[in-house]
Design an enzyme around this catalytic site. Sequence first.
Site, PDB file in Angstrom:
ATOM      1  N   GLY A   1       5.797  31.139 -53.564  1.00  0.00           N
ATOM      2  CA  GLY A   1       5.567  32.532 -53.136  1.00  0.00           C
ATOM      3  C   GLY A   1       5.077  33.463 -54.231  1.00  0.00           C
ATOM      4  O   GLY A   1       5.373  34.655 -54.208  1.00  0.00           O
TER       5      GLY A   1
ATOM      6  N   LEU B   1       0.158  31.461 -56.093  1.00  0.00           N
ATOM      7  CA  LEU B   1      -0.532  30.287 -56.647  1.00  0.00           C
ATOM      8  C   LEU B   1      -0.816  29.230 -55.574  1.00  0.00           C
ATOM      9  O   LEU B   1      -1.224  28.113 -55.888  1.00  0.00           O
ATOM     10  CB  LEU B   1       0.289  29.671 -57.788  1.00  0.00           C
TER      11      LEU B   1
ATOM     12  N   SER C   1       1.331  27.778 -53.292  1.00  0.00           N
ATOM     13  CA  SER C   1       2.329  26.712 -53.149  1.00  0.00           C
ATOM     14  C   SER C   1       2.449  26.229 -51.700  1.00  0.00           C
ATOM     15  O   SER C   1       2.587  25.022 -51.456  1.00  0.00           O
ATOM     16  CB  SER C   1       3.702  27.176 -53.653  1.00  0.00           C
TER      17      SER C   1
ATOM     18  N   ASP D   1      -6.752  29.174 -49.535  1.00  0.00           N
ATOM     19  CA  ASP D   1      -5.781  28.351 -50.257  1.00  0.00           C
ATOM     20  C   ASP D   1      -5.825  26.889 -49.807  1.00  0.00           C
ATOM     21  O   ASP D   1      -5.838  25.977 -50.635  1.00  0.00           O
ATOM     22  CB  ASP D   1      -4.355  28.877 -50.039  1.00  0.00           C
TER      23      ASP D   1
END
Length: 306
Positions: free
Chosen positions: A93, A96, A98, A142
């Site tokens: 969180g 990056l 995740s 992402d």
Amino acid sequence: MTLNGDNKMTTCSAPGKIYLFGEHAVVYGESALACAVDMRTHVTAKKSGSIKITSKIGTTGLDFRKHAYVSSAIKKLDVKDVAVKITSDIPIGSGLGSSAAVTVATLSAINEEYSLGYVKEDIARMGHEIELDVQGAASPTDTFVSTMGGIVEIPSRKRLEPMDCGVVIGNTNKGATSKKTARLVKQVAVLREEYPEVINPIIKTIGSFTQKGMSLVSEKDYTSLGKLMNINHGLLDALGVGTTELSALVYAARDAGAFGAKITGAGGGGCMVALTDSPGKVASAISKAGGQAIITKFTKEGILKE
Ligand code: PMV
């Protein structure tokens, strides 16, 4: 890793990402440049009597609260008898990526273990659908970057080879919640409604860095890239997504000689990123300024079978 016989299992990993340029502006149709970094989430899938998910949170069955992304990936692939184990070096969180990494690594490990025949494009697409489902809103950035690796221009998805210079991430360890991105996107939208004539040009300017940035990446002109990152940081600050802690880490990195440093991701806490040819020095400056420093590098590898 794949073993034969009763011990057969498959491990896949997927990387996290940083934004070199363009977060927030990308929400308004502007371009952004996102880069995969060599911090990975590893997921092992093994045929088993029942569904079992193990991570540092604990061990559960299909659990859409504790293991939302992994449970959704198992459900998506309609598998009823898998044991999944997760380890990760991507902070949760913090901007990056995740959740994208754990989602696409889980989809890939199960895809390989059960020979389901999905290709990377399918994994990226399903990963995005899962993020949309779990979070309510998500850009495909992402999951795409984590699946494919490299440096990716958004929205065209054009991929560039990664740069060979050092990357240091500074984590403020503040403000990490699953709702942070949505809250900050909303906050910028409210500011834009209030002062459209001021905020719209800022968003446009942020969007303009990507085109220039792509040439600079190809030319390996890290000095100029760093200067543009610094300007991008100032404009993110102007949009109100900076914090005292983020600024402290950004200035510490620059004072230690980084080419450039900026917030990465939504802001409001979370992480900053610095480009540098002396990662040790920049990391130690970030630590002294109260952050958790992570020395990493750009990677062209997206999902990997281990
Ligand atoms: O903090 P992250 O990694 O979720 O990045 C958010 C990037 C934004 O542009 C602020 C939102 C988005 O979905 O693109």
